[in-house]
Scaffold this motif. Sequence first.
Motif, PDB file in Angstrom:
ATOM      1  N   ASP A  14       0.845  -1.193   0.000  1.00  0.00           N
ATOM      2  CA  ASP A  14       0.000   0.000   0.000  1.00  0.00           C
ATOM      3  C   ASP A  14       0.884   1.248   0.000  1.00  0.00           C
ATOM      4  O   ASP A  14       1.976   1.231   0.561  1.00  0.00           O
TER       5      ASP A  14
ATOM      6  N   SER B 147      -0.296  -7.459   6.121  1.00  0.00           N
ATOM      7  CA  SER B 147      -1.617  -6.837   5.938  1.00  0.00           C
ATOM      8  C   SER B 147      -1.533  -5.592   5.067  1.00  0.00           C
ATOM      9  O   SER B 147      -2.543  -5.079   4.605  1.00  0.00           O
ATOM     10  N   LYS B 148      -0.323  -5.090   4.840  1.00  0.00           N
ATOM     11  CA  LYS B 148      -0.151  -3.896   4.010  1.00  0.00           C
ATOM     12  C   LYS B 148       0.154  -4.248   2.550  1.00  0.00           C
ATOM     13  O   LYS B 148       0.439  -3.369   1.737  1.00  0.00           O
ATOM     14  N   VAL B 149       0.115  -5.533   2.236  1.00  0.00           N
ATOM     15  CA  VAL B 149       0.329  -5.945   0.845  1.00  0.00           C
ATOM     16  C   VAL B 149      -0.945  -5.676   0.070  1.00  0.00           C
ATOM     17  O   VAL B 149      -2.031  -6.081   0.499  1.00  0.00           O
ATOM     18  N   ILE B 150      -0.854  -4.954  -1.049  1.00  0.00           N
ATOM     19  CA  ILE B 150      -2.086  -4.768  -1.823  1.00  0.00           C
ATOM     20  C   ILE B 150      -2.128  -5.654  -3.053  1.00  0.00           C
ATOM     21  O   ILE B 150      -3.176  -5.863  -3.630  1.00  0.00           O
ATOM     22  N   ARG B 151      -0.985  -6.197  -3.448  1.00  0.00           N
ATOM     23  CA  ARG B 151      -1.026  -7.052  -4.619  1.00  0.00           C
ATOM     24  C   ARG B 151       0.256  -7.879  -4.701  1.00  0.00           C
ATOM     25  O   ARG B 151       1.317  -7.428  -4.293  1.00  0.00           O
TER      26      ARG B 151
ATOM     27  N   PHE C 223      -5.649 -10.525  -2.072  1.00  0.00           N
ATOM     28  CA  PHE C 223      -4.217 -10.345  -1.806  1.00  0.00           C
ATOM     29  C   PHE C 223      -3.972 -10.156  -0.315  1.00  0.00           C
ATOM     30  O   PHE C 223      -2.954 -10.579   0.219  1.00  0.00           O
ATOM     31  N   GLU C 224      -4.924  -9.519   0.361  1.00  0.00           N
ATOM     32  CA  GLU C 224      -4.788  -9.355   1.808  1.00  0.00           C
ATOM     33  C   GLU C 224      -4.929 -10.689   2.528  1.00  0.00           C
ATOM     34  O   GLU C 224      -4.456 -10.853   3.641  1.00  0.00           O
TER      35      GLU C 224
ATOM     36  N   HIS D 222      -9.564  -7.946   0.253  1.00  0.00           N
ATOM     37  CA  HIS D 222      -9.453  -8.600  -1.051  1.00  0.00           C
ATOM     38  C   HIS D 222      -8.503  -9.790  -0.977  1.00  0.00           C
ATOM     39  O   HIS D 222      -7.845 -10.018   0.041  1.00  0.00           O
TER      40      HIS D 222
END
Lengths: 493, 121, 409
Positions: free
Chosen positions: A233, A305-309, C124-125, C122
């Motif tokens: 993110d 948890s801060k991974v968006i993709r 990915f989370e 989503h």
Amino acid sequence: MYKVIIIGAGISGMSIARELSKYENLKIIVVERKSDVGWGVSKANTALIHGGYDDDPDLYPVRAKLCARGNDIWRKWVKELQIPSVWNGALVIAKNDEEMKELEILLKRGERNGVNGMRIISKEELLKMEPNLSPDSQGALWIPSVGQIAPIPAVVALAENAVDNGVKIIFDSPVEKIKVKDGKVKGVRVSNGFIEGDIIINAAGLYADEISKMAGLDYFTIHPRKGEYWLFDDTAGPKPKHVLFPAPTKKTKGVVVTTEVSGHLMIGPNAKDQDDKEDLANTKEGLEEVWNKAKLIWPKLPPRSKVIRTFAGLRPETKKADFIIKAEEVYGFINVAGIRSPGLTAAPAIAMEVKEIIERDLGIKLKKKNKWKPYRKEITHFFMLSPQQIREKIRENNAYGKIVCKCNKVSEGDILEAIERMKKIGIKVPSIDSIKFRTKATTGTCQGSFCRVKIAVILAREYNIPLWKVTLKGRGSEIGVGDVKSLLREVEA
Amino acid sequence: MSKIYRFTCIVCPLGCYVEAELEGENLKIQGCKCPRGEEWVRSEIFEPKRVLMSVIKVKNGVYPVVSVKTDRPVPKDRISQIMRFLSNLEISAPVKIGQVIVENVLDTGANIVATKDVEKK
Amino acid sequence: MIYDTVVIGGGPAGLAASIKAREEGLNVLLLDEKDYLGGILPQCIHPGFGLHYFKEDLTGPEFAHRLIEKLEDMGVEKRLTATVLDITVEGDKKKVKYVSPEGLESVATKSIIYASGARERHRFELGIVGDRVAGIFTAGEAQTLMDIYGVMPGKEVVIVGSGDVGLIMARRFALEGARVKAVVELMPYPGGLARNIVQCLQDFSIPLYLSHRVLEIRGRKRVEGVKIAKVDDNLESLPGTEFDMPCDTVIISAGLIPRIKLLKKLGVEMDANTGGPMVDENLETSISGIFVAGNALLINDLVDYVVEQGEIAALSAKKYVEGSLQPSRRIRIRAEGNLRFVVPQYVSGKRDVILYGRVKKPQEGAIFKFREIGEERRYPVVKPSEMFKIKLRVERIPSNIRELTLEVK
């Protein structure tokens, strides 16, 4: 007039198309199997404009020659074509004496390849430049010329400019056959017809070996090498100020830690060979490998948890690992194959190379157009406008006042401009990804759960098709199977 | 021959696990902690009913469908018939909330009623 | 001109807040980013709304309609398709900058009621790897497609998450003729109400896989299947339990997260357990004059609670505007034991307060205890799927106390 067919609308194909569009005695057509430009190898990579220190000129002479040159030309192209870019330089981090020695080798190689401004910096200076680096870093090679661009927007910009200069692109048209007669190319057959050509340029990325085979040339094979990535993110950090490499290995430049052009922390890639050219799946093992390697140089990775993709890309590797760029014995057939890293960087130089091949090896004298247009304007991005500009744009068209993507502040006006450009380059199958890469919609914190449907509604309206026929990423990826009652009516029937 | 039914009771948050054995007309219920639960189990076995909700296609509307419901519970075993019936319907905008779209749908005694407005395009 | 309050978000919380604020005589502006009011209610076409608030069983669109009608009768000023870009605070004055098709506006207001709802997690989370292809939707996205825009997203569906939204979507798909092959739940118990397990899954013979996880989504252009594995007590996948399930659609229904980006930017104090801001009994944030209600505050399971919060926020805004709002950030309330969160996180100790909370895992014979008071209450059963309300009585609060602990044992 010579008819030129370029196979593949990736970064190589479109760079070549744009370069060749300068000449009035060439009529250029690009054939692409997918529904938009840049959706093959160009789509998922580290998006770096490399310095050119990594490619050993004894082993990979073509790469070594074209990388630094490409870096140079990109600086001009990003301005002419308004491609988002940052030029923040790179650091190759050494963690021990052995790796420090490796830096010396890279430095010498870089100098031999014509890379300017490189130097080895001390641990102290390094940690001042990047305080969040792993404290066991010993020193680094500083390459100030390294930059980053947005790869698909770059291909889009090239395509728009090329079309503006007379190039035609046909989408959804995989090449089925190449016609060769009397040792000369005659044209290509695609699903809906035959296209005549005097020159065929094979820029087919992962499929360049198969295309080459169609012309009777099977001296190389392309094998895919997967690289996986994590994207965080935009609020997640810490983020490095420069592009960070570990000391390289034979196979890859290693897992990079970088703040990409849009300001997101990104880590990747690993390198894993596979057979399947369509397998772009992320794997747990691959992602964990990237995570662990990135952590070695950047220990303060944000939480999961801060991974968006997460995403993956394939690099088209050949056995020799060097670019194959040459006129073949079949007259008119030019291979531009094995364009793995640093292919994005080298693309403009590859285009120049192809132009020289046409003149030198095919013996065609090229005549410059009087009115070639070097400039291309980027579409409006609401998030880049000043309050004054926002007001003006809304007065012009109130669609600019409708925010579609909340996370990245993309307006319906931005999207309408993107659609107009898509139509102009000949895109027939509307897709949400086409909008995503042009506007940044769907790429924020919520990853499109709020705006994907709205974008689809706009696409359906502008392309005048039922909503369920809008695709995510080209033909075969429709967002629905019919109207909401279609399954029950099937039961009835 | 007896038939065994197993339920999670939905009458209160307790969610009792209930087993009911039906032998002819005779129903034996085990596991219920209250009479309301037993009553619910009885109705679930003898005449289960549900309020049905769906959407119906709208011609010339600002939106292409309107949400609807049955204005009273309908027998559970009629639901798939009603759904198939609704799949062939298309009504014209404007649609008003509360508007009866189908009266006495498939003789169940329930009406199909719009649950929102859809204005004309 | 200065508004008394600007309400951000026109879902049930924002609608209720606007109506109540107007009833109390405030000068209100309601902003909503969509082109219709009601938030997610218009797409929640199932019944079960309003049993507490309207004393009637309504569908989502009907519930929304009633609120919107009331709002229009009251003549509340509103802007649709209006996206808030920024909030600035200078002393007790606030500015809200928003853009709409009418232009870019910056309005001054004495107070703000922030009711911008939640977003969905989503894939990915959740760490679901595999392909990034068509046929993967969040539950809300699929609901919008089906029930607002009349599109059938797919034919063979796997649903990730057994919360109420996931269960209700399972039923929606089944009703419209799709085959729902599985609802996959990570925890050993369902996330949704027993009533929805019965009426959404059992009615349609939809299998529920508890203690399972979707590891991977595979497909070339569209989803072709998922890989599922069993998990152990630590929620780790058990090797050797993986199996493939063919499907063309994956619905992600694995929880909501309050949308609080603008509040975060303002530096509002946040609660990691709710994902929303820390508030006092007036639902006031750490910035005075900014109130929060609905799913932006905490993820609610009943719209009735959301409406209730909207009204509390409006009454607080009224007092704030009048200058009679008592500062209430005096006693910090902490959640302990089998308690995930408690809201409000602060109370004044000067009046009775209803606390909302949610437990971490299902428990029979749960004892709720205010530790410093020694007061205990026993509940026969508590579940994470059902938020509870518990009253904190002022006469029981010892004076000079700065902290209260609510624990569930």
